[in-house]
Design a protein around this motif. Structure first.
Motif, PDB file in Angstrom:
ATOM      1  N   GLY A 259       2.080 -66.797 -10.063  1.00  0.00           N
ATOM      2  CA  GLY A 259       2.515 -65.764 -10.995  1.00  0.00           C
ATOM      3  C   GLY A 259       3.130 -64.547 -10.328  1.00  0.00           C
ATOM      4  O   GLY A 259       3.077 -63.449 -10.875  1.00  0.00           O
ATOM      5  N   LEU A 260       3.764 -64.746  -9.190  1.00  0.00           N
ATOM      6  CA  LEU A 260       4.320 -63.612  -8.449  1.00  0.00           C
ATOM      7  C   LEU A 260       5.281 -62.782  -9.297  1.00  0.00           C
ATOM      8  O   LEU A 260       5.233 -61.550  -9.278  1.00  0.00           O
ATOM      9  N   SER A 261       6.159 -63.457 -10.024  1.00  0.00           N
ATOM     10  CA  SER A 261       7.219 -62.753 -10.751  1.00  0.00           C
ATOM     11  C   SER A 261       6.941 -62.604 -12.245  1.00  0.00           C
ATOM     12  O   SER A 261       7.755 -62.038 -12.975  1.00  0.00           O
ATOM     13  N   ILE A 262       5.798 -63.105 -12.703  1.00  0.00           N
ATOM     14  CA  ILE A 262       5.453 -63.013 -14.123  1.00  0.00           C
ATOM     15  C   ILE A 262       4.767 -61.672 -14.389  1.00  0.00           C
ATOM     16  O   ILE A 262       3.896 -61.254 -13.621  1.00  0.00           O
TER      17      ILE A 262
ATOM     18  N   LEU B  45       1.546 -61.153 -11.276  1.00  0.00           N
ATOM     19  CA  LEU B  45       1.520 -59.979 -10.410  1.00  0.00           C
ATOM     20  C   LEU B  45       2.670 -59.029 -10.716  1.00  0.00           C
ATOM     21  O   LEU B  45       2.633 -57.869 -10.321  1.00  0.00           O
ATOM     22  N   GLY B  46       3.708 -59.531 -11.374  1.00  0.00           N
ATOM     23  CA  GLY B  46       4.815 -58.675 -11.777  1.00  0.00           C
ATOM     24  C   GLY B  46       5.573 -58.040 -10.632  1.00  0.00           C
ATOM     25  O   GLY B  46       5.978 -56.875 -10.718  1.00  0.00           O
ATOM     26  N   LEU B  47       5.789 -58.783  -9.556  1.00  0.00           N
ATOM     27  CA  LEU B  47       6.457 -58.220  -8.388  1.00  0.00           C
ATOM     28  C   LEU B  47       7.927 -57.924  -8.679  1.00  0.00           C
ATOM     29  O   LEU B  47       8.597 -58.628  -9.434  1.00  0.00           O
TER      30      LEU B  47
ATOM     31  N   ASN C  56       7.549 -69.416 -10.924  1.00  0.00           N
ATOM     32  CA  ASN C  56       8.036 -68.059 -10.682  1.00  0.00           C
ATOM     33  C   ASN C  56       9.517 -67.897 -11.000  1.00  0.00           C
ATOM     34  O   ASN C  56       9.986 -66.774 -11.161  1.00  0.00           O
ATOM     35  N   GLY C  57      10.246 -69.010 -11.079  1.00  0.00           N
ATOM     36  CA  GLY C  57      11.681 -68.945 -11.291  1.00  0.00           C
ATOM     37  C   GLY C  57      12.072 -69.317 -12.698  1.00  0.00           C
ATOM     38  O   GLY C  57      11.589 -68.742 -13.679  1.00  0.00           O
ATOM     39  N   ILE C  58      12.957 -70.313 -12.803  1.00  0.00           N
ATOM     40  CA  ILE C  58      13.544 -70.656 -14.089  1.00  0.00           C
ATOM     41  C   ILE C  58      12.505 -71.093 -15.124  1.00  0.00           C
ATOM     42  O   ILE C  58      12.706 -70.931 -16.323  1.00  0.00           O
TER      43      ILE C  58
ATOM     44  N   ALA D  32       1.349 -68.465 -14.987  1.00  0.00           N
ATOM     45  CA  ALA D  32       0.944 -67.472 -13.994  1.00  0.00           C
ATOM     46  C   ALA D  32      -0.309 -67.891 -13.250  1.00  0.00           C
ATOM     47  O   ALA D  32      -0.447 -67.645 -12.039  1.00  0.00           O
ATOM     48  N   SER D  33      -1.227 -68.521 -13.942  1.00  0.00           N
ATOM     49  CA  SER D  33      -2.487 -68.942 -13.318  1.00  0.00           C
ATOM     50  C   SER D  33      -2.351 -70.237 -12.532  1.00  0.00           C
ATOM     51  O   SER D  33      -3.212 -70.569 -11.716  1.00  0.00           O
ATOM     52  N   GLY D  34      -1.275 -70.974 -12.788  1.00  0.00           N
ATOM     53  CA  GLY D  34      -1.132 -72.288 -12.152  1.00  0.00           C
ATOM     54  C   GLY D  34      -1.845 -73.383 -12.918  1.00  0.00           C
ATOM     55  O   GLY D  34      -1.862 -74.532 -12.473  1.00  0.00           O
TER      56      GLY D  34
END
Length: 382
Positions: free
Chosen positions: A51-54, A61-63, A90-92, A114-116
């Motif tokens: 969830g790096l970019s979520i 994490l909303g990076l 994290n992407g598309i 995000a949690s996987g």
């Protein structure tokens, strides 16, 4: 949401330790078994890597882009399969929902991505559709409040383990090109959806790809991202800049690993009574690789900062993808050369990385597609 400096530094250090202590040591096992061990997947979930970019509001994490590439620089030093596992989440697989999804779609899928808990898979490529992505032929025929999907997707990353497929399909056969294409969220297990055998690839073992077949696969109209047909291709285009910057950062990370392996070998390997690192032609290859790596990382960081500042970076992201994917190929070639005969042996990581990095010049847009985009963007400026 940008992290404070201390938190970001701690996160980067944690990922680096995870790479050095857990991922790199297990690379030979992954290569042999063509699978990432379940315990490693659990640890990746616990670290929040899915969830790096979520956004934080949806469990991620909303990076920012600049923060994401720093994590990529650390994570990408290990075999590319580990990054590939989390890449679609994290992407598309998530960004399309974040940008254009309905509130219901965001609530249902983003926390699980995000949690996987759910592994995402993006299904665009078809047997006759590659670089010409707007030529999607898989059909989505409207029937009442549903769509019926028919056709085949090819080389789909994570397909054998995916819980959610983002599927690009043609909803209006009378409209040629991108405007007739829609994006659907199709859960694994939906009747009519089947996944073929995992592909046998040149490299990137542990990254599973396969055909995905749709045979009268019925999904509700609510499965269309954003709830509006005909916008799927436009949605995909909105997130390409981020994806290409991410891949460029991963290329830099792989080049860094290759350079570390090359430098260590050159210091230890002796010929003619001295370490080969003392020979100027070996030094020249090391210097060229280090220079190109520096250029690549500088490009990626600059473009990431511009994107976070709200600037359009279509040209810059394609420049990064083109340069860094080609660069890591040259670094890998020099790494094998520095290792000599040992570089051709599977006992050394450079042999595996030499095969692994070749894919970076093909997906997320081939090098030739990047050249066309760069030229197109340049011509717009004049």
């Amino acid at each position: 949401m940008a992290l404070d400096t201390e938190t970001l530094t701690h996160l980067i250090d944690t990922v680096r330790r995870f790479v050095d202590e857990r991922l790199i040591p297990i690379e030979p096992r992954v290569e042999e078994e063509n699978a990432i061990p379940p315990e490693i997947v659990r640890e990746m979930r616990d670290l929040g890597l899915f969830g790096l970019s979520i956004p934080e509001a949806h469990g991620g994490l909303g990076l920012s882009m600049a923060e994401e590439v720093e994590i990529a620089f650390a994570l990408g030093r290990a075999s590319p399969c580990f990054r590939s596992l989390i890449g679609t989440n994290n992407g598309i697989g998530s960004q399309g929902i974040i940008i254009d999804g309905t509130s219901e779609q965001k609530t249902e899928w983003l926390p699980r991505l995000a949690s996987g808990e759910v592994i995402g898979s993006f299904a665009l490529t078809e047997p006759d559709v590659g670089s010409d992505a707007a030529a999607v032929a898989l059909s989505a025929r409207p029937e009442g409040d549903s769509y019926v999907l028919n056709g085949t997707k090819r080389y789909i990353t994570n397909a054998p383990i995916a819980g959610l497929f983002t599927v690009m399909a043609r909803t209006d056969p009378s409209v040629r090109g991108a405007k007739g294409v829609s994006a659907f969220l199709v859960p694994a297990g939906t009747p009519g959806l089947t996944v073929g055998k995992p592909d046998r690839k040149m490299g990137q073992r542990g990254t599973l790809t396969a055909d995905v077949m749709f045979d009268d696969c019925r999904v509700p109209a609510s499965a269309v991202i954003g709830g509006v047909a005909g916008r799927g291709f436009a949605t995909a285009m909105k997130v390409l800049d981020r994806g290409r910057l991410h891949i460029a950062a991963i290329c830099c990370a792989a080049a860094s690993r290759l350079l570390d392996e090359s430098l260590a070998y050159a210091r230890e390997r002796k010929q003619f009574g001295q370490p080969i690192a003392e020979f100027q032609l070996i030094q020249a290859m090391l210097a060229e690789s280090r220079t190109e790596l520096y250029a690549g990382t500088s490009m990626v960081r600059d473009a990431a900062r511009k994107r976070d500042a709200g600037q359009a970076v279509t040209l810059e992201s394609s420049c990064c993808k083109l340069f860094c994917s080609e660069m890591v190929g040259r670094v890998a070639d020099r790494a094998v050369q520095i290792h000599g005969g040992a570089g051709y042996m599977a006992d050394y990581p450079v042999e595996r990385f030499y095969r692994d990095v070749r894919l970076f010049r093909l997906y997320e847009g081939t090098s030739q597609i990047q050249q066309l985009i760069i030229a197109r963007e340049m011509l717009k400026e004049t």
